[in-house]
Design a protein around this motif. Sequence first.
Motif, PDB file in Angstrom:
ATOM      1  N   ASP A 354     -91.729  93.571 -15.023  1.00 17.28           N
ATOM      2  CA  ASP A 354     -91.881  94.292 -13.758  1.00 17.28           C
ATOM      3  C   ASP A 354     -93.334  94.537 -13.393  1.00 17.28           C
ATOM      4  N   ARG A 355     -94.236  94.264 -14.330  1.00 14.29           N
ATOM      5  CA  ARG A 355     -95.664  94.496 -14.079  1.00 14.29           C
ATOM      6  C   ARG A 355     -96.422  93.181 -13.921  1.00 14.29           C
ATOM      7  N   GLY A 356     -95.682  92.091 -13.688  1.00 14.37           N
ATOM      8  CA  GLY A 356     -96.329  90.820 -13.397  1.00 14.37           C
ATOM      9  C   GLY A 356     -96.635  89.964 -14.597  1.00 14.37           C
ATOM     10  N   VAL A 357     -95.971  90.211 -15.730  1.00 12.88           N
ATOM     11  CA  VAL A 357     -96.195  89.424 -16.943  1.00 12.88           C
ATOM     12  C   VAL A 357     -95.012  88.484 -17.146  1.00 12.88           C
ATOM     13  N   GLY A 358     -95.305  87.201 -17.341  1.00 18.57           N
ATOM     14  CA  GLY A 358     -94.269  86.219 -17.610  1.00 18.57           C
ATOM     15  C   GLY A 358     -94.077  86.019 -19.105  1.00 18.57           C
ATOM     16  N   PHE A 359     -92.892  85.528 -19.480  1.00 11.48           N
ATOM     17  CA  PHE A 359     -92.594  85.272 -20.893  1.00 11.48           C
ATOM     18  C   PHE A 359     -92.054  83.862 -21.047  1.00 11.48           C
ATOM     19  N   LEU A 360     -92.556  83.142 -22.051  1.00 16.17           N
ATOM     20  CA  LEU A 360     -92.075  81.818 -22.417  1.00 16.17           C
ATOM     21  C   LEU A 360     -91.760  81.859 -23.908  1.00 16.17           C
TER      22      LEU A 360
END
Length: 844
Positions: A354-360
């Motif tokens: 929700d704070r603009g961090v992506g996860f891979l």
Amino acid sequence: MRIGTIVIVAGLAALSAVSVAAQDKAAGPVHRLDVVFANPGGQALKLDFVRPAGDGPFPLVVLVHSGGWREGARTEFREHQPALAKLGLASAAVDFRLAPAHRFPAAVDDVVAALKYLASEQKSLRIDTDRIALLGTSSGAHLALMAGLRPGDGYQVRMIVSISGPTDLRTLAGGAAPLVKDLLGTVDGQAAIVAEASPITRIRKGGPTVLTAHGTADPMVPLRQVEAFHAALKAAGVKETLIKIEGGGHEFQNWPNLSDTLQTIAGHVVDALQPAAKEDNALVREAPRVLRPADTNVGRLVPDLAFIDIDGTPGKLSDFRSKKYLVVAFTDVGCPLCLKYAPALGRLEREYGDRGVGFLFVYPNAADSPASIRKTVAARKYAGRSVHDRSGELAAAVQAGSTTEVFVLDAARTLVYRGAVDDQYGFGYALDRPRERYLASALDRLLDGRQPVVAATTAPGCDLALEPGPPRDLTYHGRIERILQANCVECHRADGVAPFALDGYDEVTARRDVIRRVVSRSIMPPWFAAKPAAGEHSPWANDRSLSADDRRDLLAWMAGDLKRGNPADAPLPRRYPSGWLIGQPDQVFPLPAAFDVKAEGTMPYREADVPTSFDEDRWVQALEVLPTDASVVHHCLVFVKPPNGKLDATGAFLAIYVPGSSALVYPDGFAKKIPRGATLHFQMHYTPNGTATKDQTRLGVIFAKQPPRHEVQVVSLVNTTFTIPPGAGNHEVEAITPALPGGVRILSFMPHMHLRGKAARYELIRTNGERQVLLDVPRYDFNWQLFYRFAEPVRVPVGSRVRYVGWYDNSDKNPANPDPKQAVTWGNQTYDEMHLGYVEIYQE
């Protein structure tokens, strides 16, 4: 005789009185006074018990008072027993029946009865009765020896400390003879009783360590009998130490260097009462360790690798460029630690997504089946894309070391954090909750526009054996710009303290010859700690020296064709809000008015007070001193002056500005305290540079979001009494702390000398006399006074001391020497000298 009892414990009190304010907030020692431990013949015998706060179990020192066996009281110890608690020791001062009303062996039996009582109450008292020392002076030492040399019944005496204690009553004469008669009754024709009451006849193989300190001119107890006693101990294979005090009398009378003797005794006691050595468990218990970022590829560009996720959709790392940051989390279907960390990764994805961090999510095990990966992803309910890295390209690109490792990339694919999620799980242990939230802390700081305090750690998990990726062309945007950004641009930028900028291609190429010279000679970046041994990581979190790879690549590019490369590979520019390295402060405290700095000559220190007006204690996690004209500010120290308090200008500072150090940033859970109503005292040292100017230095602070687990304190090692002779090329000056209490860890060092300073060193002196070099600065440079901050704070064994030593060159071979013909002493100006070593510590 009673004076010795008081001196020995008062000496220990002085040794433990280190200025560690973190102890002030801790619970004080636990007292149990007037405890009845025996009632022989209807006479109540009592003891006074004091232990440190905490769960224990604590080692125990049993204190036996002196007084010629016929006077004295245990209460003589009360005032000083808390000093032993500061050393991490419990203590019990005990009664015994006095002569001549009660003859031998009554007093010895009473000391033994106290030991048995303490053993029976070990759980409630929280003591370790396998770690006991008996300590006494004169007649008290005799009783300690007699009781301690008996085999323990439910307890184990590790050490007996005898100060001026008689060891053979058969050879006592003179003033001691009446005392022996009171103890034993009529001794004529009673040789068997006298021998039975003599410690020398009680020596047994496997007995406790014995430490004796004895004056060579003792008129009451001849040294020869003590020497014979120690010879008998040695013959029996008992560990023993005899400290002879040349010219010393009885019970510390005319003892030279008494403080040093007491430190030695305290060190031996603490060392003897350490827990028994246990089998090394380093291979079976492993937690994350903090690493130097430069040694782990932090700051490098990660290539824009292509992948196909488990749904069959192709992608690239650049697909996430719209995100503020990308977390590349390595995980596994069957690794036990990956299974444990799965819920934490899911929570972090939801919180930071929700704070603009992506996860891979990357599964690097080629043996895993696609079906098992899909099943695992579904069970874990990850929202981000998941990739089966069968070829190992993604793992090789970031040089992943284990299946639990996470990597944070910014929008320009610069690696800004790598390591563990937290420290909740590792090899051989599991915690109810993490103590260190490495990934969350790094993301919080990055999203706030600041750099992580901890940017690299190890990550215990299933090892990944990967080959390094193929070498890439060296270009400015792809490699060199990031090296300079990580190591140089903090100072070499517009509005920075360096004389020119290095934050653009044209600026760098124009200075290529200068850069090559200072890098090849290891002058820049400024870092003066000795290099770690081959194959070992640097212990310093803020080690400014270039890694071997960075140095090689930078010099190779400078010597080559200076390829600019693709601008799309450039790193994101570093932002310094209003010039602050720590980010925008929560509050700024400027000097009340600008100081005038003249054009020529020297200036005395300028001082100013700045009120804080805090109505409650405040905790600060980051501090920075920022001059308005850095060209004339040699240094600034900011002290906290408590309400109605006195200022010690050589003591603990709150913030500091010196060449090479202007900002202090502490990890989560660490902070410094500014008390309610305190005043900030600025000490300014200006060095005119040819142009008259003004300066109004400011202090910026960032407050901790909550009270810290650990209060950061500063200890000063100061020597103001030295004299450096004229022409001396290698004059040594030292300062040593008293014995340190238990639970202290060292965060950092900062040595401070002036123009004649040439080398510095900090050493840990253990209780057994062994020395360990903590910091070696073989070439000190007054122009760059640096903090040396440990990646892993160093635990100080209880009772150890820290030694700070500096070497000074007052010869004509020192080109910076103002006058080699002058003797040099302590003084504020740079043509004087200082010997001042700062140590940042905290209490566990």
